[in-house]
Design an enzyme around this catalytic site. Structure first.
Site, PDB file in Angstrom:
ATOM      1  N   ILE A  39       0.845  -1.194   0.000  1.00 30.04           N
ATOM      2  CA  ILE A  39       0.000   0.000   0.000  1.00 30.04           C
ATOM      3  C   ILE A  39       0.881   1.245   0.000  1.00 30.04           C
ATOM      4  O   ILE A  39       1.840   1.331   0.773  1.00 30.04           O
ATOM      5  CB  ILE A  39      -0.930   0.035   1.235  1.00 30.04           C
ATOM      6  CG1 ILE A  39      -1.845  -1.189   1.270  1.00 30.04           C
ATOM      7  CG2 ILE A  39      -1.780   1.312   1.235  1.00 30.04           C
ATOM      8  CD1 ILE A  39      -2.655  -1.308   2.557  1.00 30.04           C
ATOM      9  N   HIS A 121     -10.534  18.120  -3.807  1.00 30.02           N
ATOM     10  CA  HIS A 121     -11.328  19.099  -4.549  1.00 30.02           C
ATOM     11  C   HIS A 121     -10.933  19.067  -6.020  1.00 30.02           C
ATOM     12  O   HIS A 121      -9.737  19.068  -6.355  1.00 30.02           O
ATOM     13  CB  HIS A 121     -11.103  20.508  -3.989  1.00 30.02           C
ATOM     14  CG  HIS A 121     -11.732  20.729  -2.656  1.00 30.02           C
ATOM     15  ND1 HIS A 121     -13.095  20.733  -2.461  1.00 30.02           N
ATOM     16  CD2 HIS A 121     -11.178  20.953  -1.430  1.00 30.02           C
ATOM     17  CE1 HIS A 121     -13.365  20.961  -1.184  1.00 30.02           C
ATOM     18  NE2 HIS A 121     -12.210  21.093  -0.527  1.00 30.02           N
ATOM     19  N   CYS A 163     -15.575  16.589  -7.098  1.00 25.72           N
ATOM     20  CA  CYS A 163     -16.534  17.237  -7.991  1.00 25.72           C
ATOM     21  C   CYS A 163     -16.111  17.030  -9.449  1.00 25.72           C
ATOM     22  O   CYS A 163     -14.923  17.069  -9.764  1.00 25.72           O
ATOM     23  CB  CYS A 163     -16.628  18.729  -7.688  1.00 25.72           C
ATOM     24  SG  CYS A 163     -17.339  19.115  -6.065  1.00 25.72           S
ATOM     25  N   SER A 189     -19.726  16.649  -6.064  1.00 27.02           N
ATOM     26  CA  SER A 189     -19.750  15.493  -5.165  1.00 27.02           C
ATOM     27  C   SER A 189     -19.931  16.026  -3.755  1.00 27.02           C
ATOM     28  O   SER A 189     -19.186  16.907  -3.328  1.00 27.02           O
ATOM     29  CB  SER A 189     -18.457  14.687  -5.274  1.00 27.02           C
ATOM     30  OG  SER A 189     -18.402  13.997  -6.489  1.00 27.02           O
ATOM     31  N   SER A 191     -20.700  15.979   0.529  1.00 23.32           N
ATOM     32  CA  SER A 191     -20.366  15.320   1.793  1.00 23.32           C
ATOM     33  C   SER A 191     -21.603  14.622   2.342  1.00 23.32           C
ATOM     34  O   SER A 191     -22.741  14.939   1.970  1.00 23.32           O
ATOM     35  CB  SER A 191     -19.835  16.338   2.801  1.00 23.32           C
ATOM     36  OG  SER A 191     -20.748  17.410   2.940  1.00 23.32           O
TER      37      SER A 191
END
Length: 313
Positions: A39, A121, A163, A189, A191
């Protein structure tokens, strides 16, 4: 081999939910068997130790706080100023400076299934990093193409929660990459919910319903990507998920792809019908062979065993 790269591209306390998004996916894939060695976790800001955090050294993705997603053994590979577009691209293409430790490298090859998850964002054709630079959708598509040419993956599943996320997914042209974005071009998008004591939103809707599905998945689950896609509803997410060109994913259909092929890691056992000692044909009584004969036979079996470990599980 399943390998995962998770990234939160946002700074500042009011973007707490983006860190929680990324940590939620990190928590889920670890629960399903992917070790930290497979990861790469990128966090732009340290929400756990932010002085505004009333739950010091902890991060939660639900107001009920029933799961602490920033455990003591969390391994953040890139943090704060290290989280840049350049470093993200270098990790994917393995063009890192000489001496970069393996913990900061995506050690994948043509047999690897890779999950890439991004959150932050964004807008039409870009995702912000650190609120100071942007990752362009065409640049990302080009990096995926470089990964294909360098045989860095077998199959790749790309998820992005931002978004207008569809604008980051649609330009993808490389084979065997399946992408899903939380919203189409022109859509925000949103929350999901906040925590009054923490004082901010703690998770986004798309990631929330992804986790809602993953919570019912176990390492031996037969759930598929199609099952996940059906779990998304516009009424709950309040945006429309956007998918990449499914025709580019040539190896399998989403209904045939297990969730655990990307979100989990189940070690498979290869059974031999004879012992390794018999395969090597080196016994205590084999004095008639020269040392060179025995070495050649041994090396041949080692090559055979190495080939087995490279099967695309």
């Amino acid at each position: 081999v399943s390998t995962q790269s998770t990234g939160d591209a946002s700074r500042y306390w009011f973007n707490y939910r983006h860190a929680a998004n990324a940590l939620s996916i990190y928590y889920s894939v670890k629960r399903l068997g992917i070790p930290d060695s497979h990861i790469i976790l990128m966090l732009s800001d340290d929400m756990a130790c932010n002085p505004r955090n009333p739950t010091s050294a902890q991060v939660f993705n639900n107001r009920d706080r029933h799961v602490q997603i920033y455990p003591d053994d969390v391994e953040v590979d890139y943090r704060d100023s290290e989280v840049t577009v350049e470093n993200f691209f270098r990790v994917l293409t393995d063009r890192l400076p000489e001496g970069t430790p393996s913990s900061k490298r995506l050690l994948s090859d043509e047999n690897s299934n890779i999950l890439v998850y991004l959150t932050g964002h964004g807008g039409d054709g870009f995702l912000k990093f650190q609120d100071t630079e942007e990752m362009n959708a065409l640049e990302l598509s080009d990096v995926f193409q470089q990964m294909h040419e360098k045989k860095r993956y077998n199959e790749l599943f790309f998820m992005i929660d931002t978004c207008q996320a569809g604008s980051m997914v649609l330009p993808i042209k490389s084979p065997n990459i399946l992408g899903v974005g939380s919203s189409t071009v022109g859509q925000d998008s949103l929350s999901h919910h906040g925590d009054k004591e923490i004082g901010v939103y703690v998770i986004d809707r798309f990631t929330y319903y992804t986790l809602d599905f993953l919570e019912n998945v176990q390492p031996n689950s037969r759930a598929t990507l199609n099952d996940l896609f059906r779990h998304y509803t516009t009424a709950e997410i309040r945006s429309t998920p956007q998918y990449s060109n499914l025709n580019l994913f040539r190896t399998r259909k989403p209904g045939d792809i297990l969730i655990t092929d990307f979100f989990g890691s189940v070690r498979q056992t290869v059974l031999f019908d004879q012992s390794v000692e018999k395969l090597m044909n080196i016994t205590a009584s084999g004095t008639e062979r020269t040392a060179a004969d025995r070495a050649e036979k041994s090396n041949g079996v080692v090559r055979e065993l190495e080939a087995v470990t490279q099967l695309p599980f």
